[in-house]
Design a protein around this motif. Structure first.
Motif, PDB file in Angstrom:
ATOM      1  N   GLU A 155       0.825  -1.222   0.000  1.00  0.00           N
ATOM      2  CA  GLU A 155       0.000   0.000   0.000  1.00  0.00           C
ATOM      3  C   GLU A 155       0.854   1.264   0.000  1.00  0.00           C
ATOM      4  O   GLU A 155       0.366   2.352  -0.276  1.00  0.00           O
ATOM      5  CB  GLU A 155      -0.980  -0.004   1.180  1.00  0.00           C
ATOM      6  N   GLY A 206      -0.480  -6.576   5.178  1.00  0.00           N
ATOM      7  CA  GLY A 206      -1.748  -6.031   5.683  1.00  0.00           C
ATOM      8  C   GLY A 206      -1.684  -5.563   7.126  1.00  0.00           C
ATOM      9  O   GLY A 206      -2.715  -5.226   7.713  1.00  0.00           O
ATOM     10  N   SER A 225      -2.796  -1.927   7.241  1.00  0.00           N
ATOM     11  CA  SER A 225      -3.529  -1.589   6.010  1.00  0.00           C
ATOM     12  C   SER A 225      -4.980  -1.209   6.248  1.00  0.00           C
ATOM     13  O   SER A 225      -5.753  -1.162   5.295  1.00  0.00           O
ATOM     14  CB  SER A 225      -3.497  -2.784   5.049  1.00  0.00           C
ATOM     15  N   TRP A 226      -5.358  -0.966   7.469  1.00  0.00           N
ATOM     16  CA  TRP A 226      -6.789  -0.762   7.716  1.00  0.00           C
ATOM     17  C   TRP A 226      -7.355   0.372   6.865  1.00  0.00           C
ATOM     18  O   TRP A 226      -8.381   0.233   6.206  1.00  0.00           O
ATOM     19  CB  TRP A 226      -7.035  -0.512   9.212  1.00  0.00           C
ATOM     20  N   LEU A 258      -7.831  -0.715   3.408  1.00  0.00           N
ATOM     21  CA  LEU A 258      -8.843  -1.754   3.214  1.00  0.00           C
ATOM     22  C   LEU A 258     -10.257  -1.243   3.488  1.00  0.00           C
ATOM     23  O   LEU A 258     -11.224  -1.723   2.911  1.00  0.00           O
ATOM     24  CB  LEU A 258      -8.568  -2.941   4.151  1.00  0.00           C
ATOM     25  N   GLU A 259     -10.359  -0.302   4.409  1.00  0.00           N
ATOM     26  CA  GLU A 259     -11.677   0.232   4.776  1.00  0.00           C
ATOM     27  C   GLU A 259     -11.532   1.749   4.902  1.00  0.00           C
ATOM     28  O   GLU A 259     -11.440   2.292   6.004  1.00  0.00           O
ATOM     29  CB  GLU A 259     -12.151  -0.406   6.098  1.00  0.00           C
ATOM     30  N   PHE A 288     -15.421  -1.228   1.956  1.00  0.00           N
ATOM     31  CA  PHE A 288     -14.177  -2.001   1.880  1.00  0.00           C
ATOM     32  C   PHE A 288     -13.589  -1.939   0.483  1.00  0.00           C
ATOM     33  O   PHE A 288     -14.313  -2.026  -0.508  1.00  0.00           O
ATOM     34  CB  PHE A 288     -14.442  -3.451   2.288  1.00  0.00           C
ATOM     35  N   THR A 298     -10.865  -3.955  -1.496  1.00  0.00           N
ATOM     36  CA  THR A 298      -9.962  -5.093  -1.407  1.00  0.00           C
ATOM     37  C   THR A 298      -9.306  -5.412  -2.749  1.00  0.00           C
ATOM     38  O   THR A 298      -8.469  -6.312  -2.808  1.00  0.00           O
ATOM     39  CB  THR A 298     -10.734  -6.335  -0.918  1.00  0.00           C
ATOM     40  N   LEU A 320      -5.585  -5.565  -2.755  1.00  0.00           N
ATOM     41  CA  LEU A 320      -5.013  -6.719  -2.053  1.00  0.00           C
ATOM     42  C   LEU A 320      -5.202  -7.991  -2.891  1.00  0.00           C
ATOM     43  O   LEU A 320      -4.307  -8.842  -2.951  1.00  0.00           O
ATOM     44  CB  LEU A 320      -5.659  -6.863  -0.664  1.00  0.00           C
ATOM     45  N   LEU A 372     -11.741 -10.441   6.081  1.00  0.00           N
ATOM     46  CA  LEU A 372     -10.489 -11.005   5.546  1.00  0.00           C
ATOM     47  C   LEU A 372     -10.561 -12.528   5.537  1.00  0.00           C
ATOM     48  O   LEU A 372     -10.117 -13.188   4.591  1.00  0.00           O
ATOM     49  CB  LEU A 372      -9.294 -10.514   6.368  1.00  0.00           C
TER      50      LEU A 372
END
Ligand code: GLA
Length: 674
Positions: free
Chosen positions: A19, A44, A47-48, A51-52, A58, A60, A63, A133
């Motif tokens: 990221e 990850g 990566s919060w 990801l969100e 979300f 994703t 990823l 996840l």
């Protein structure tokens, strides 16, 4: 805990943060990972917000793309739940989920680890993202395991913590009267009339209540463990059966009761950062590894180490590629299935942009990267090492060292007779003595079956419960040899001193009665009549039912016992009332081991700077030879060096700074040639 994590080969790689980079760099990274034969990344972790990016929305796809690339390249991954670092939107939406420090300051987002673990909103959001996840990635072929959270350890002293702490106390004590007794609240008028009056330890006028302090540490560990368990349950409910771990941390802080946490995990993983660039770094590698293997009850995962630097007093000192290789093998020799690093590619921005990495700022054309390539070759040649023995321990040790989080937390309570003794440092001092002697050690869980240890050492285990005292008595009665040092057994689990003579909890077992604890002034040393030298700590002691092994010779303690030994049943219980200097500790403990016939893995090796560790494998032993000394040594054995392919039968030369790993028929001897 399964104690059986066997990925089929040793893992090489590190934390990777795609990221932070663009897709072209991802491609380059995958190529470079392959070039060094890396087979694992940890992803990850922070990566919060990627990801969100907004509550409930979300993203994703990035990823997915990253994992597709890794799967295509045959590179495995530990996938993390990103809950160590909630995004800003979360903190703004749930300000009550920010942690509060003891001084009442509520922290703000802008760094990481800014969460109140007891806050319902945090727990719910954590469960939600773990579930997502788990559902999305739980059956990915490259998934080596779940890396839940990252280094649990943010203590919160806010209202949510207060509520949960009270519930924990109610469950532990039942009534407020029992709590008052346990915390000795009659002292300084602290008596509580109800649990509602109890707070987490917060900034207060003078010394806090030590019983409250240790209970808060226990509670915080349990509370974080409950959060971990919830995440694991979400992952399992999503149908993923991949092994679960969370990374413990050493050496600076300790917020977990590691043994009970290990019960929740499929494998223990450890982040290990050295704090000295001197020769003690190697002893530190051994210490971290022996702890991790012991906590895990078998193989473990080195999740992070620094590839190129050692941070000492604010300076990042060099770690050469040769040393990094020796350290990596030092961890593996003692049960690690991996040499993983923080981090794969050195960040160009952000708070840790100067932290070492496998791909440094300089890029591929660098000493560091060439060192990783070499590590990759070596680890590939060591693939058979990852296979586990059919039964029995990975490393056979006859010496056990008690590790007890309570002991650490107790020594962090204020106003003990000396504030100079730190639990971690004291454990390291004892472990270091055995390491310097080349004698393998395990760490031991309180109340565990310790019958296989001929020698059990308790270093600075200040509190002991009734059950723990009985456990030690039974060990000795049954033929074990126990050595107990100063600052052990003085108090019960509530940190109440056992009166009538020190160390009150073990007075009968040890056959001694101490009247006064007498810390020495800074830098003062005293000599005992056996020639050993002590610093920091002495005691006014009488031997009531024990033989005196050494006496003090200084001032008004002259002629009084310093070290004693009691015979109990088939075993012995030795008490060491003085804190030895490291050299004296080395001499004494080595002799104590020798007396019991406990010797080094490879006689004569340690003296020449050669670290020898025997890791048991599947129908084979692997003798790791890590040469930290400055002259070539020669080792003879009926086996082959997996690194060079050379036979050790005629004698194998291990050059200064070099490594060899001999594959030997189980139990076969090796010897050092003159
Ligand atoms: C820890 C963390 C990593 C990184 C390293 C280096 O162990 O898990 O994210 O911060 O320290 O400081």
């Amino acid at each position: 805990m399964s104690g059986s994590f066997a990925p089929g080969r040793l893992l090489l790689g590190g934390d990777w943060s795609p990221e932070q980079w663009d897709p072209a760099t991802w491609d380059e990274d995958v190529e470079l990972l392959r070039e060094v034969r890396a087979n694992t990344v940890s992803l990850g972790i922070f990566s919060w917000s990627s990801l969100e990016p907004e509550e409930g929305r979300f993203e994703t796809a990035w990823l997915d793309e990253v994992l597709d690339r890794l799967d295509m390249a045959g590179i495995g991954y530990f996938l993390s739940t990103p809950t160590a670092s909630p995004p800003p939107w979360f903190s703004l939406a749930h300000p009550d989920a920010l942690p509060v420090r003891p001084d009442g300051v509520r922290l703000t987002h802008g760094s990481r680890d800014t969460y109140a673990v007891s806050a319902p909103a945090y727990r719910e959001a954590s469960r939600r993202i773990a579930r997502l996840l788990g559902e999305r990635y739980g059956d990915r072929p490259g998934l080596r395991g779940w890396h839940l959270h990252n280094e649990y350890g943010t203590l919160d002293h806010g209202p949510h913590a207060a509520r949960a702490f009270r519930a924990w106390l109610r469950a532990r004590y039942g009534t407020v009267e029992a709590l008052n007794r346990a915390w000795c609240t009659a002292f300084w008028s602290q008596g509580y009339s109800s649990f509602a009056e109890v707070e987490p330890p917060r900034a207060t006028q003078y010394l806090p209540n030590p019983s409250q302090a240790i209970d808060f540490r226990r509670f915080s560990s349990d509370e974080m463990r409950a959060a971990l368990r919830e995440q694991r349950e979400e992952i399992r409910a999503a149908g993923s059966q991949a092994p679960v771990t969370t990374n413990y941390m050493l050496p600076t802080w300790n917020h977990l009761e590691q043994w009970s946490w290990a019960d929740e995990l499929d494998v223990v993983s450890l982040d290990h950062y050295l704090d000295t660039a001197g020769p003690d770094a190697e002893a530190h590698v051994a210490y971290g590894s022996d702890l991790a293997r012991s906590w895990s009850g078998g193989p473990w995962v080195l999740m992070e180490q620094n590839a190129t630097g050692i941070k000492v007093d604010g300076r990042t000192l060099a770690k050469s590629p040769e040393r990094m290789l020796r350290h990596s093998l030092g961890y593996i020799a003692r049960g690690s299935q991996s040499s993983l690093f923080f981090q794969w590619r050195q960040s160009a921005g952000g708070a840790e942009q100067w932290h070492g990495a496998l791909v440094p700022h300089a890029g591929r054309d660098s000493r560091a990267f060439r060192g990783v390539r070499r590590l990759g070759e070596v680890l590939e040649s060591l693939a058979p090492v990852a296979a586990l023995p059919e039964e029995g321990p990975l490393v056979e040790a006859e010496v056990g060292l008690l590790w007890h989080a309570d002991g650490w937390w107790a020594l962090e309570t204020p106003d003990l007779p000396s504030a100079q003794l730190r639990y971690g440092e004291e454990q390291r001092a004892t472990h270091r003595s055995f390491h310097r002697a080349g004698i393998p050690t395990d760490f031991v869980r309180p109340l565990a079956d310790v019958s296989r240890y001929r020698l059990l050492v308790l270093t600075c285990q200040y509190p002991l419960s009734d059950a723990e005292v009985t456990w030690l008595e039974e060990y000795v009665e049954g033929g074990g040899h126990l050595v107990v040092t100063y600052l052990s057994g003085l108090a019960d689990e509530h940190l109440h001193v056992a009166t009538g003579g020190y160390p009150g909890r073990l007075r009968e077992l040890l056959g001694v009665r101490g009247e006064e604890i007498l810390p020495l002034p800074a830098r003062e040393v005293v000599t005992l009549d056996d020639g050993t030298v002590a610093e920091e700590w002495t005691e006014l002691l009488a031997a009531t039912d024990a033989e005196v092994l050494a006496r003090y010779t200084h001032a008004d303690l002259a002629g009084l016992p310093a070290i004693t030994r009691a015979r109990r049943g088939a075993g012995t219980a030795t008490y060491v009332s003085a804190r030895w200097t490291q050299e004296s500790r080395d001499t004494w403990l080595r002799a104590a081991a020798q007396e019991l016939g406990i010797g080094p893995t490879l006689p004569g090796a340690a003296e020449r700077g050669l670290e020898a560790v025997r890791r048991r494998g599947h129908g084979v032993d692997h003798l790791f030879l890590l040469h930290h000394g400055d002259r070539t040594v020669r080792v003879q054995a009926k086996g082959t060096d997996l690194v060079s392919g050379a036979s050790a039968a005629p004698g194998l030369a291990v050059p200064a700074g070099g490594v060899a790993v001999l594959s030997l028929p189980p139990g076969t001897a090796a010897r050092l040639l003159p």
